[in-house]
Design an enzyme around this catalytic site. Structure first.
Site, PDB file in Angstrom:
ATOM      1  N   LYS A   1     -25.200 -11.357 -26.871  1.00  0.00           N
ATOM      2  CA  LYS A   1     -25.710  -9.777 -26.553  1.00  0.00           C
ATOM      3  C   LYS A   1     -25.907  -9.863 -24.893  1.00  0.00           C
ATOM      4  O   LYS A   1     -25.336  -9.004 -24.378  1.00  0.00           O
ATOM      5  CB  LYS A   1     -26.828  -9.571 -27.433  1.00  0.00           C
ATOM      6  CG  LYS A   1     -27.242  -8.111 -27.043  1.00  0.00           C
ATOM      7  CD  LYS A   1     -26.242  -7.321 -27.769  1.00  0.00           C
ATOM      8  CE  LYS A   1     -26.821  -6.918 -29.239  1.00  0.00           C
ATOM      9  NZ  LYS A   1     -26.047  -6.167 -30.142  1.00  0.00           N
TER      10      LYS A   1
ATOM     11  N   HIS B   1     -32.114 -31.354 -28.591  1.00  0.00           N
ATOM     12  CA  HIS B   1     -31.151 -30.300 -27.986  1.00  0.00           C
ATOM     13  C   HIS B   1     -31.484 -29.837 -27.016  1.00  0.00           C
ATOM     14  O   HIS B   1     -32.362 -28.823 -26.783  1.00  0.00           O
ATOM     15  CB  HIS B   1     -31.388 -29.109 -29.200  1.00  0.00           C
ATOM     16  CG  HIS B   1     -31.000 -29.232 -30.799  1.00  0.00           C
ATOM     17  ND1 HIS B   1     -29.509 -29.115 -31.043  1.00  0.00           N
ATOM     18  CD2 HIS B   1     -31.342 -29.806 -31.840  1.00  0.00           C
ATOM     19  CE1 HIS B   1     -29.367 -29.342 -32.375  1.00  0.00           C
ATOM     20  NE2 HIS B   1     -30.570 -29.904 -32.784  1.00  0.00           N
TER      21      HIS B   1
ATOM     22  N   GLY C   1     -25.264 -30.442 -36.129  1.00  0.00           N
ATOM     23  CA  GLY C   1     -24.882 -29.974 -37.321  1.00  0.00           C
ATOM     24  C   GLY C   1     -25.914 -30.091 -38.509  1.00  0.00           C
ATOM     25  O   GLY C   1     -26.719 -30.633 -38.382  1.00  0.00           O
TER      26      GLY C   1
ATOM     27  N   GLU D   1     -29.804 -27.662 -25.247  1.00  0.00           N
ATOM     28  CA  GLU D   1     -29.321 -26.249 -25.082  1.00  0.00           C
ATOM     29  C   GLU D   1     -30.386 -25.143 -25.509  1.00  0.00           C
ATOM     30  O   GLU D   1     -30.282 -23.923 -25.143  1.00  0.00           O
ATOM     31  CB  GLU D   1     -28.307 -25.961 -26.075  1.00  0.00           C
ATOM     32  CG  GLU D   1     -28.274 -25.837 -27.412  1.00  0.00           C
ATOM     33  CD  GLU D   1     -28.051 -27.353 -28.067  1.00  0.00           C
ATOM     34  OE1 GLU D   1     -28.497 -28.640 -27.156  1.00  0.00           O
ATOM     35  OE2 GLU D   1     -28.246 -27.571 -29.277  1.00  0.00           O
TER      36      GLU D   1
ATOM     37  N   CYS E   1     -27.738 -34.447 -31.142  1.00  0.00           N
ATOM     38  CA  CYS E   1     -28.081 -34.387 -32.437  1.00  0.00           C
ATOM     39  C   CYS E   1     -27.206 -35.024 -33.609  1.00  0.00           C
ATOM     40  O   CYS E   1     -26.995 -36.202 -33.322  1.00  0.00           O
ATOM     41  CB  CYS E   1     -28.688 -32.982 -32.802  1.00  0.00           C
ATOM     42  SG  CYS E   1     -29.899 -32.858 -34.237  1.00  0.00           S
ATOM     43  N   TYR E   2     -26.757 -34.483 -34.402  1.00  0.00           N
ATOM     44  CA  TYR E   2     -25.614 -34.968 -35.320  1.00  0.00           C
ATOM     45  C   TYR E   2     -24.706 -35.516 -34.514  1.00  0.00           C
ATOM     46  O   TYR E   2     -23.980 -36.382 -34.923  1.00  0.00           O
ATOM     47  CB  TYR E   2     -25.117 -33.670 -35.982  1.00  0.00           C
ATOM     48  CG  TYR E   2     -24.260 -34.140 -37.212  1.00  0.00           C
ATOM     49  CD1 TYR E   2     -24.508 -34.723 -38.394  1.00  0.00           C
ATOM     50  CD2 TYR E   2     -22.852 -33.841 -37.032  1.00  0.00           C
ATOM     51  CE1 TYR E   2     -23.794 -35.068 -39.195  1.00  0.00           C
ATOM     52  CE2 TYR E   2     -21.921 -34.003 -37.897  1.00  0.00           C
ATOM     53  CZ  TYR E   2     -22.273 -34.560 -39.081  1.00  0.00           C
ATOM     54  OH  TYR E   2     -21.260 -35.062 -40.063  1.00  0.00           O
TER      55      TYR E   2
ATOM     56  N   ASP F   1     -22.235  -3.440 -28.055  1.00  0.00           N
ATOM     57  CA  ASP F   1     -20.937  -4.348 -28.310  1.00  0.00           C
ATOM     58  C   ASP F   1     -19.764  -3.612 -28.544  1.00  0.00           C
ATOM     59  O   ASP F   1     -18.735  -3.816 -27.796  1.00  0.00           O
ATOM     60  CB  ASP F   1     -21.278  -4.996 -29.555  1.00  0.00           C
ATOM     61  CG  ASP F   1     -22.746  -5.944 -29.675  1.00  0.00           C
ATOM     62  OD1 ASP F   1     -23.198  -6.164 -28.478  1.00  0.00           O
ATOM     63  OD2 ASP F   1     -23.035  -6.077 -30.438  1.00  0.00           O
TER      64      ASP F   1
END
Ligand code: XMP
Length: 516
Positions: free
Chosen positions: A372, A175, A61, A177, A88-89, A233
């Protein structure tokens, strides 16, 4: 369909990459839900009736744990007795909650960093002594909390990773991810499969019946309209809504006059063939009218967002529709700053660009949590035509955000012609398939040139071509010079009002993909 999926809950602390954690888990065949940061053990017990909750991840965050309004964990969160991974945070909060001090680092780390893995166990199992990771932090944990041990360090961060000595609780300052963490997927897999013992029993196909059911429940069979721009989308959202609502659904294509050349005709042709109620709203004049004199990018986006809704409301008035469906996807929402604790980057027309007062009972967004490329996967499962699946993303506000400053009919014409040339020249090459987007921007800068021995003073057109996986980050494409040369020559030859063409070589971040 599996009755109960093994599930990881991601507690959302407002980080730009929070949803990436969710999708990385889903990529491994394990279901994940993003939940509020202060979820209580009791609320998790309720979720557990629907899912088989096997572990929690605390996301990153933008806050510092010491800021007065910084998002916090529920004080009894550790009572859930589930495996936990703080990132992280989330790593800092975990340290703070378990009795360690978090302090500002002498040297903040942003970007790629080298981390020394001192103990390759648990989440870090199988990693090398040195690993490349993605860091983005100002605060640091200097000593492991009581009962915990340090597992890794960097030059500026003595406790870059820690774990509880007896419980499955881990913290990573980096991170995993983000793709720049080379073995990030391995770290997440260690957590979900070794630590949480999840089974990979979820698949993307399961999303379609879930979305169909949700739309049926939310509309209760009432008449509903969907905004269909012809992009991937809204096309996927329309296909799902058509399955859910049948002839109660009307798809509305708003032609605001700011589409690419030839596009409205193509969209009409594609969707008129489908067994759905399909309406084209000719709104060119009213959009241009409303946008007259509006130059500030956020103001433009708001005018467009509102005008879309007013067109939909007028159609709903006639057809008796009570609900509006939009094809909003996750990055639209995150950049619009929809969550507590996350920053607004720009108002996507269909999120923060919406007016405050809306006549619909509710706006429904079946694709709200997807990226997406996940939407593309769903499109393939739904057998949507290739021209839709492979169409490059096009923003709802269209050329309005690619014409800097005031919009005039002349500028719209120039932008359309330049954009067509960029598309034609790039699409002659194989590399076009690997590009996320490629387009022209009509800047509000003018420059001197010489055309046919005479002085010319005209517009500067910028060409932009980007590579990206999910639009949260993107790199400018290294287009071969001969292709750029052809684009430049054609634009200056074929569009008399343009004297100069430049190529935009800025990544996202720090730029965004669109100029406005
Ligand atoms: P940015 O410019 O924020 O764009 O890096 C990320 C992706 O989102 C698209 N985009 C939009 N799409 N409504 C949309 O439907 C919008 O208001 C909007 N603004 C940007 C952009 O084309 C890129 O793919």
């Amino acid at each position: 369909m599996q009755a109960k999926y093994d599930t990881i809950l991601v507690l959302d602390f407002g980080g730009q990459y929070c949803h990436l954690i969710g999708r990385r888990i889903r990529e491994n065949g394990v279901y994940s839900e993003i939940v509020p940061n202060d979820i209580s053990p009791e609320e998790i017990a309720v979720l557990n009736e629907k899912f088989n909750v096997k572990g929690l991840i605390f996301s990153g965050g933008p806050s510092s744990v010491y800021e007065p309004n910084a998002p916090k964990l529920h004080p009894r969160i550790l009572e859930v007795n589930l495996p936990i991974l703080g990132l992280c945070y989330g790593h800092q909060l975990l340290a703070q909650l378990t009795g360690s001090k978090v302090e500002p680092a002498a040297c903040k780390e942003y970007g790629i960093a080298q981390v020394a893995i001192d103990k390759p166990v648990g989440v870090l199992e199988g990693l090398s002594e040195k690993e490349q990771v993605w860091m983005s932090h100002g605060d640091t944990v200097f000593t492991p909390p009581p009962g915990f041990e340090a597992l890794a360090h960097t030059e500026n961060c003595p406790v870059a990773a820690f774990r509880h000595k007896t419980k499955p609780i881990y913290g990573l300052q980096w991170h995993p991810e983000v793709i720049h963490t080379e073995n990030g997927m391995r770290m997440l897999q260690n957590f979900i499969f070794q630590v949480c013992k999840c089974q990979a029993n979820w698949q993307m196909e399961d999303l379609i019946p879930k979305m169909v059911k949700e739309l049926q429940a939310e509309t209760g069979g009432s008449r509903t309209i969907i905004g269909l721009s012809g992009g991937i989308d809204s096309s996927v959202a329309t296909a799902i809504a058509a399955k859910a609502l049948g002839d109660k659904l009307t798809a509305v294509f708003v032609d605001h006059g700011l589409m690419r050349e030839g596009e409205p005709e193509q969209i009409r042709e594609t969707f008129q063939k489908y067994p759905i109620n399909f309406i084209v709203a000719n709104a060119q004049e009213r959009f241009l009218q409303k946008l007259k004199g509006v130059t500030e990018p956020e103001a433009k986006r708001k005018v467009i967002g509102e005008e879309f809704i007013r067109v939909f409301e007028e159609i709903a008035n006639k057809s008796g529709a009570e609900y509006l469906i939009q094809g909003t996807i996750y990055p639209d929402r995150i950049e619009s700053g929809f969550r507590k604790g996350s920053d607004k980057i720009k108002s996507h027309h269909n999120v923060a660009g919406l007016p405050e007062k809306i006549k619909f009972k509710k706006i429904l967004e079946p694709l709200r949590d997807l990226y997406k490329d996940e939407v593309r996967k769903v499109a393939r499962m739904l057998d949507l035509p290739k021209e839709i699946v492979n169409r490059q993303p096009f923003p709802g506000p269209g050329l309005a955000v690619r014409i800097i400053g005031d919009l005039t009919e002349e500028k719209v014409k120039i932008a359309k012609r330049a954009d067509k040339i960029v598309r034609e020249e790039i699409e002659k090459n194989d590399f076009a398939e690997n590009l996320w987007q490629y387009f022209a921007v009509l800047t509000d800068t003018k420059a001197t040139g010489v055309k046919g021995d005479a002085r010319a003073y005209g517009y500067v057109v910028a060409v932009r071509a980007m590579e990206s996986r999910e639009a949260m980050t993107a790199t400018f494409a290294k287009i071969p010079y001969p292709v750029l040369e052809k684009i430049s020559t054609r634009i200056t030859n074929e569009i008399p009002q343009v004297t100069r063409v430049v190529y935009d070589v800025t990544h996202k971040p720090p730029a965004t993909i669109e100029w406005e």
